[in-house]
Design a protein around this motif. Structure first.
Motif, PDB file in Angstrom:
ATOM      1  N   LEU A 148      38.169  34.989 106.520  1.00 33.58           N
ATOM      2  CA  LEU A 148      39.145  33.905 106.619  1.00 33.58           C
ATOM      3  C   LEU A 148      38.631  32.831 107.564  1.00 33.58           C
ATOM      4  O   LEU A 148      38.483  33.061 108.756  1.00 33.58           O
ATOM      5  N   ALA A 149      38.364  31.646 107.015  1.00 40.86           N
ATOM      6  CA  ALA A 149      37.889  30.528 107.824  1.00 40.86           C
ATOM      7  C   ALA A 149      39.041  29.818 108.519  1.00 40.86           C
ATOM      8  O   ALA A 149      38.872  29.250 109.594  1.00 40.86           O
ATOM      9  N   GLY A 150      40.226  29.827 107.904  1.00 40.30           N
ATOM     10  CA  GLY A 150      41.380  29.184 108.518  1.00 40.30           C
ATOM     11  C   GLY A 150      42.536  29.071 107.549  1.00 40.30           C
ATOM     12  O   GLY A 150      42.388  29.323 106.346  1.00 40.30           O
ATOM     13  N   ILE A 151      43.691  28.684 108.105  1.00 36.15           N
ATOM     14  CA  ILE A 151      44.912  28.512 107.320  1.00 36.15           C
ATOM     15  C   ILE A 151      45.419  27.100 107.578  1.00 36.15           C
ATOM     16  O   ILE A 151      45.632  26.718 108.734  1.00 36.15           O
ATOM     17  N   ARG A 156      45.065  29.571 102.613  1.00 39.29           N
ATOM     18  CA  ARG A 156      43.972  30.279 103.294  1.00 39.29           C
ATOM     19  C   ARG A 156      42.644  29.800 102.715  1.00 39.29           C
ATOM     20  O   ARG A 156      42.479  29.775 101.498  1.00 39.29           O
ATOM     21  N   VAL A 157      41.706  29.453 103.583  1.00 40.82           N
ATOM     22  CA  VAL A 157      40.364  29.086 103.143  1.00 40.82           C
ATOM     23  C   VAL A 157      39.465  30.295 103.404  1.00 40.82           C
ATOM     24  O   VAL A 157      39.391  30.794 104.530  1.00 40.82           O
ATOM     25  N   LEU A 158      38.820  30.766 102.344  1.00 37.55           N
ATOM     26  CA  LEU A 158      38.030  31.991 102.403  1.00 37.55           C
ATOM     27  C   LEU A 158      36.557  31.714 102.123  1.00 37.55           C
ATOM     28  O   LEU A 158      36.222  30.956 101.212  1.00 37.55           O
ATOM     29  N   ALA A 187      43.166  22.026 103.610  1.00 33.72           N
ATOM     30  CA  ALA A 187      42.370  23.128 103.065  1.00 33.72           C
ATOM     31  C   ALA A 187      41.435  22.622 101.969  1.00 33.72           C
ATOM     32  O   ALA A 187      40.247  22.956 101.944  1.00 33.72           O
ATOM     33  N   GLU A 188      41.961  21.791 101.087  1.00 35.76           N
ATOM     34  CA  GLU A 188      41.158  21.245  99.992  1.00 35.76           C
ATOM     35  C   GLU A 188      40.001  20.400 100.533  1.00 35.76           C
ATOM     36  O   GLU A 188      38.874  20.489 100.041  1.00 35.76           O
ATOM     37  N   THR A 189      40.259  19.610 101.561  1.00 35.88           N
ATOM     38  CA  THR A 189      39.216  18.785 102.165  1.00 35.88           C
ATOM     39  C   THR A 189      38.129  19.654 102.785  1.00 35.88           C
ATOM     40  O   THR A 189      36.929  19.371 102.633  1.00 35.88           O
ATOM     41  N   LYS A 190      38.514  20.713 103.469  1.00 30.62           N
ATOM     42  CA  LYS A 190      37.539  21.602 104.101  1.00 30.62           C
ATOM     43  C   LYS A 190      36.722  22.356 103.050  1.00 30.62           C
ATOM     44  O   LYS A 190      35.520  22.557 103.225  1.00 30.62           O
ATOM     45  N   VAL A 191      37.357  22.755 101.965  1.00 30.23           N
ATOM     46  CA  VAL A 191      36.631  23.422 100.874  1.00 30.23           C
ATOM     47  C   VAL A 191      35.586  22.476 100.289  1.00 30.23           C
ATOM     48  O   VAL A 191      34.425  22.844 100.108  1.00 30.23           O
ATOM     49  N   LYS A 192      35.983  21.241 100.011  1.00 30.10           N
ATOM     50  CA  LYS A 192      35.046  20.263  99.433  1.00 30.10           C
ATOM     51  C   LYS A 192      33.887  19.965 100.376  1.00 30.10           C
ATOM     52  O   LYS A 192      32.731  19.888  99.951  1.00 30.10           O
TER      53      LYS A 192
END
Length: 110
Positions: free
Chosen positions: A70-73, A27-29, A79-84
């Motif tokens: 919650l931005a997405g799952i 989960r990206v928060l 997920a790591e790429t989107k966080v960065k």
């Protein structure tokens, strides 16, 4: 003399069935703060997370009202790429937007 590739000389080995497991989801928060603008959060959700404007606005309001949204799952690498990417854009625009990722709880993966 028999031919080397006749049906009678074919040897077969039985394979055990391998079960493929789905990768663990993350989960990206997005977390609320007092400085990042609502417009920037909506833009991030549209740009990085490919959310339509209405859904991006709803997620942003969740972040604003409850402190987190919650931005997405996604799989771990995505997920790591989107966080960065989110952290980089927030830094470039001088916003302290906090974005984190956590494993999806067991049993919720679909």
């Amino acid at each position: 003399m028999s031919e080397p590739f006749s049906k009678d000389s074919t040897v077969t080995e039985s394979r055990q069935e391998q079960k493929l497991q789905r990768p663990r989801l993350w989960r990206v928060l997005l977390h609320n703060d007092d400085y990042t603008t609502q417009d920037f959060v909506v833009w991030i959700l549209e740009t990085i997370f490919n959310k339509p404007r209405g859904e991006a606005f709803t997620i942003m309001m969740s972040v604003h009202q409850s402190g987190m949204g919650l931005a997405g799952i996604y799989t771990h690498d995505i997920a790591e790429t989107k966080v960065k990417a989110t952290k980089q854009l927030a830094e470039e625009h001088e916003f302290p937007l906090l974005v984190t990722m956590e494993p999806e709880p067991e049993g919720k993966e679909s």
